[in-house]
Design an enzyme around this catalytic site. Structure first.
Site, PDB file in Angstrom:
ATOM      1  N   CYS A   1       0.813  -1.164   0.011  1.00 33.97           N
ATOM      2  CA  CYS A   1      -0.139   0.065  -0.024  1.00 33.97           C
ATOM      3  C   CYS A   1       0.954   1.010  -0.150  1.00 33.97           C
ATOM      4  CB  CYS A   1      -0.820  -0.024   1.156  1.00 33.97           C
ATOM      5  SG  CYS A   1      -1.963   1.408   1.449  1.00 33.97           S
TER       6      CYS A   1
ATOM      7  N   HIS B   1      -8.968  -3.714  -2.062  1.00 35.70           N
ATOM      8  CA  HIS B   1      -8.168  -3.118  -1.330  1.00 35.70           C
ATOM      9  C   HIS B   1      -8.588  -1.500  -1.439  1.00 35.70           C
ATOM     10  CE1 HIS B   1      -3.690  -1.936   0.118  1.00 35.70           C
ATOM     11  NE2 HIS B   1      -4.267  -0.810  -0.167  1.00 35.70           N
ATOM     12  N   GLU B   2      -8.795  -1.004  -2.436  1.00 34.35           N
ATOM     13  CA  GLU B   2      -9.297   0.412  -2.594  1.00 34.35           C
ATOM     14  C   GLU B   2     -10.544   0.597  -1.989  1.00 34.35           C
ATOM     15  OE1 GLU B   2      -6.877   2.329  -3.261  1.00 34.35           O
ATOM     16  OE2 GLU B   2      -5.638   0.869  -4.077  1.00 34.35           O
TER      17      GLU B   2
ATOM     18  N   HIS C   1     -10.162   0.921   1.644  1.00 33.63           N
ATOM     19  CA  HIS C   1      -9.790   2.420   1.923  1.00 33.63           C
ATOM     20  C   HIS C   1     -10.994   3.454   2.092  1.00 33.63           C
ATOM     21  CE1 HIS C   1      -5.216   2.529   2.109  1.00 33.63           C
ATOM     22  NE2 HIS C   1      -5.224   2.028   0.899  1.00 33.63           N
TER      23      HIS C   1
END
Ligand code: CO
Length: 200
Positions: A91, A140-141, A144
């Site tokens: 990341c 993953h995004e 976030h």
């Protein structure tokens, strides 16, 4: 615009929905793409540039020439997950930290693009060579944007072996605050709560 590092509070902030996809948003997305390519990243979320809105950019090859792999997703939602696969993840907000994380093998994501049109990304349809990575980046995004980080998704062993690196990042962050290079947590919180659509 710059990338914030762990433990910046913006990384734990649930990003706000974007209600207007206007010129400001298009400019912000363009800046995020430039910054992502410059940093050799394959994904970058609003939280990571202290711009607390539901938007992220990606290109799994980090190659600006591969325009077909470049995506800007606004207000994204995962509507389907299938399978499970473990793979190495990093990341841009955690430089130097790479660990195995388990994710769904394929996902179906609904979002809006910069033209405010609804779009769907279904990774079952993605080329097998980049299918797993594309699914991984999407998950993953989107995490976030909800203030969830890959360290939260690691297994016990990966978590334990990350402790040293996390302590180092925490130390560096506090030092940057002491030097006045990073605003205080109180200042950051104020900006996150006001949620003005301003780019830095
Ligand atoms: Co990240």
């Amino acid at each position: 615009m710059k990338i914030v590092r762990y433990p910046h509070p913006s990384l734990r902030f649930p990003a706000r929905l974007l209600t207007d996809i206007d010129e400001k948003v298009r400019t912000g997305a363009r800046q995020m793409l430039d910054l992502m390519y410059e940093s050799k990243g394959i994904g970058l979320a609003g939280n990571q540039v202290f711009w607390p809105y539901q938007l992220f950019v990606m290109n799994v090859k980090s190659d600006p020439q591969r325009r077909e792999l470049e995506h800007v997703l606004i207000n994204p939602v995962i509507v389907e997950r299938k399978g499970s696969v473990e793979g190495e993840e990093g990341c841009l907000s955690f430089p130097g930290l790479f660990q195995k994380v388990r994710r769904a093998k394929t996902v179906r994501v609904q979002a809006y693009n910069l033209e405010a049109q609804p779009i769907e990304l279904f990774t079952s349809n993605v080329h097998p060579e980049i299918q797993e990575l594309t699914s991984r980046v999407l998950q993953h995004e989107i995490d976030h944007l909800h203030g969830v980080l890959f360290i939260d998704k690691m297994g016990t062993i990966a978590k334990l072996s990350s402790r040293g690196k996390l302590k180092e990042l925490e130390r560096d962050y506090r030092k940057a605050q002491e030097r006045g290079e990073t605003p205080s947590d109180a200042e950051i919180d104020k900006r996150l709560k006001n949620g003005e659509l301003e780019l830095m």
